[in-house]
Write a protein that holds these residues in place. Structure first.
Motif, PDB file in Angstrom:
ATOM      1  N   THR A  56      12.460  40.892 -53.024  1.00  0.00           N
ATOM      2  CA  THR A  56      11.904  40.884 -51.668  1.00  0.00           C
ATOM      3  C   THR A  56      10.530  41.544 -51.657  1.00  0.00           C
ATOM      4  N   ASP A  57      10.400  42.663 -52.348  1.00  0.00           N
ATOM      5  CA  ASP A  57       9.098  43.330 -52.447  1.00  0.00           C
ATOM      6  C   ASP A  57       8.061  42.419 -53.100  1.00  0.00           C
ATOM      7  N   ARG A  58       8.475  41.722 -54.154  1.00  0.00           N
ATOM      8  CA  ARG A  58       7.552  40.829 -54.864  1.00  0.00           C
ATOM      9  C   ARG A  58       7.167  39.637 -53.995  1.00  0.00           C
ATOM     10  N   LEU A  59       8.109  39.128 -53.251  1.00  0.00           N
ATOM     11  CA  LEU A  59       7.830  38.011 -52.361  1.00  0.00           C
ATOM     12  C   LEU A  59       6.769  38.415 -51.333  1.00  0.00           C
ATOM     13  N   SER A  60       6.935  39.563 -50.725  1.00  0.00           N
ATOM     14  CA  SER A  60       5.952  40.059 -49.756  1.00  0.00           C
ATOM     15  C   SER A  60       4.587  40.226 -50.402  1.00  0.00           C
ATOM     16  N   TYR A  61       4.564  40.771 -51.607  1.00  0.00           N
ATOM     17  CA  TYR A  61       3.303  40.968 -52.318  1.00  0.00           C
ATOM     18  C   TYR A  61       2.579  39.633 -52.530  1.00  0.00           C
ATOM     19  N   HIS A  62       3.271  38.657 -53.087  1.00  0.00           N
ATOM     20  CA  HIS A  62       2.629  37.372 -53.405  1.00  0.00           C
ATOM     21  C   HIS A  62       2.180  36.644 -52.134  1.00  0.00           C
ATOM     22  N   GLU A  63       2.981  36.704 -51.090  1.00  0.00           N
ATOM     23  CA  GLU A  63       2.586  36.059 -49.843  1.00  0.00           C
ATOM     24  C   GLU A  63       1.322  36.700 -49.273  1.00  0.00           C
ATOM     25  N   LYS A  64       1.200  38.016 -49.390  1.00  0.00           N
ATOM     26  CA  LYS A  64      -0.006  38.701 -48.923  1.00  0.00           C
ATOM     27  C   LYS A  64      -1.215  38.295 -49.767  1.00  0.00           C
ATOM     28  N   GLN A  65      -1.041  38.203 -51.072  1.00  0.00           N
ATOM     29  CA  GLN A  65      -2.151  37.803 -51.940  1.00  0.00           C
ATOM     30  C   GLN A  65      -2.617  36.383 -51.625  1.00  0.00           C
ATOM     31  N   ILE A  66      -1.665  35.502 -51.354  1.00  0.00           N
ATOM     32  CA  ILE A  66      -2.004  34.122 -50.987  1.00  0.00           C
ATOM     33  C   ILE A  66      -2.861  34.126 -49.723  1.00  0.00           C
ATOM     34  N   TRP A  67      -2.433  34.852 -48.719  1.00  0.00           N
ATOM     35  CA  TRP A  67      -3.175  34.939 -47.468  1.00  0.00           C
ATOM     36  C   TRP A  67      -4.592  35.479 -47.699  1.00  0.00           C
ATOM     37  N   MET A  68      -4.694  36.559 -48.476  1.00  0.00           N
ATOM     38  CA  MET A  68      -5.999  37.165 -48.714  1.00  0.00           C
ATOM     39  C   MET A  68      -6.934  36.213 -49.458  1.00  0.00           C
ATOM     40  N   MET A  69      -6.431  35.550 -50.483  1.00  0.00           N
ATOM     41  CA  MET A  69      -7.290  34.645 -51.260  1.00  0.00           C
ATOM     42  C   MET A  69      -7.650  33.403 -50.458  1.00  0.00           C
ATOM     43  N   LYS A  70      -6.716  32.873 -49.673  1.00  0.00           N
ATOM     44  CA  LYS A  70      -7.036  31.730 -48.823  1.00  0.00           C
ATOM     45  C   LYS A  70      -8.103  32.103 -47.806  1.00  0.00           C
ATOM     46  N   SER A  71      -8.059  33.333 -47.309  1.00  0.00           N
ATOM     47  CA  SER A  71      -9.073  33.801 -46.367  1.00  0.00           C
ATOM     48  C   SER A  71     -10.450  33.831 -47.029  1.00  0.00           C
ATOM     49  N   LEU A  72     -10.504  34.217 -48.277  1.00  0.00           N
ATOM     50  CA  LEU A  72     -11.778  34.211 -49.009  1.00  0.00           C
ATOM     51  C   LEU A  72     -12.290  32.788 -49.210  1.00  0.00           C
ATOM     52  N   LEU A  73     -11.382  31.863 -49.408  1.00  0.00           N
ATOM     53  CA  LEU A  73     -11.781  30.471 -49.627  1.00  0.00           C
ATOM     54  C   LEU A  73     -12.339  29.829 -48.350  1.00  0.00           C
ATOM     55  N   GLU A  74     -11.967  30.352 -47.199  1.00  0.00           N
ATOM     56  CA  GLU A  74     -12.464  29.804 -45.931  1.00  0.00           C
ATOM     57  C   GLU A  74     -13.893  30.233 -45.629  1.00  0.00           C
TER      58      GLU A  74
END
Length: 156
Positions: free
Chosen positions: A137-155
């Motif tokens: 569960t901790d890892r899932l939260s971590y990866h989902e946050k990283q996805i959001w952060m990197m997608k934000s950079l791509l925008e």
């Protein structure tokens, strides 16, 4: 010897196997992220260099937690690069992509990690392995946050 943790030997093996897949994805993602940290160039160098460093350090620290959980389930950890590469869904890259393409690859790889973790979570949840579920569960939260952060950079 793992002692009685109220899981059958079959359940412990299934949970350890599921955790090993997540460990393998984490290991390959760690290597890839560290490689990108070393090789990123361009106008976003400083921010991406730091982002990738934060990511690979987190991934590195997680490897030990995941491997120790597998050991706590009474299973050995085949900690070779070859075994990780064979079990991982995430694949290495020989290329040195542009910074934006590094982000795109890492978004896709973190999404792969999420799928692997969700599959592992299903296995450990069915077995009643709360300790593994908590880690996942901790890892899932971590990866989902990283996805959001990197997608934000791509925008940008």
């Amino acid at each position: 010897m793992s002692g009685n943790i109220e899981l059958t030997d079959q359940a412990k093996k299934a949970c350890a196997d599921a955790m090993f897949k997540a460990l393998s994805d984490t290991f390959v993602l760690y290597l890839k992220t560290h490689n990108f940290h070393w090789n990123v160039v361009g106008p976003q160098f400083v921010s991406l260099h730091k982002l990738f460093e934060d990511q690979y350090q987190d991934l590195w620290n997680t490897l030990d937690e995941m491997a120790e959980r597998i050991r706590a389930l009474g299973q050995p950890v085949d900690g070779t690069t070859a075994s990780f590469k064979n079990a991982a869904e995430i694949k290495e890259t020989d290329a040195r992509p542009a910074a934006k393409d590094m982000l795109k690859e890492l978004v896709a790889d973190n999404e792969t990690a999420v799928r692997t973790i969700r599959a592992a979570f299903s296995t450990v949840d069915e077995a009643g392995d709360e300790a593994s579920a908590d880690l996942l569960t901790d890892r899932l939260s971590y990866h989902e946050k990283q996805i959001w952060m990197m997608k934000s950079l791509l925008e940008a």
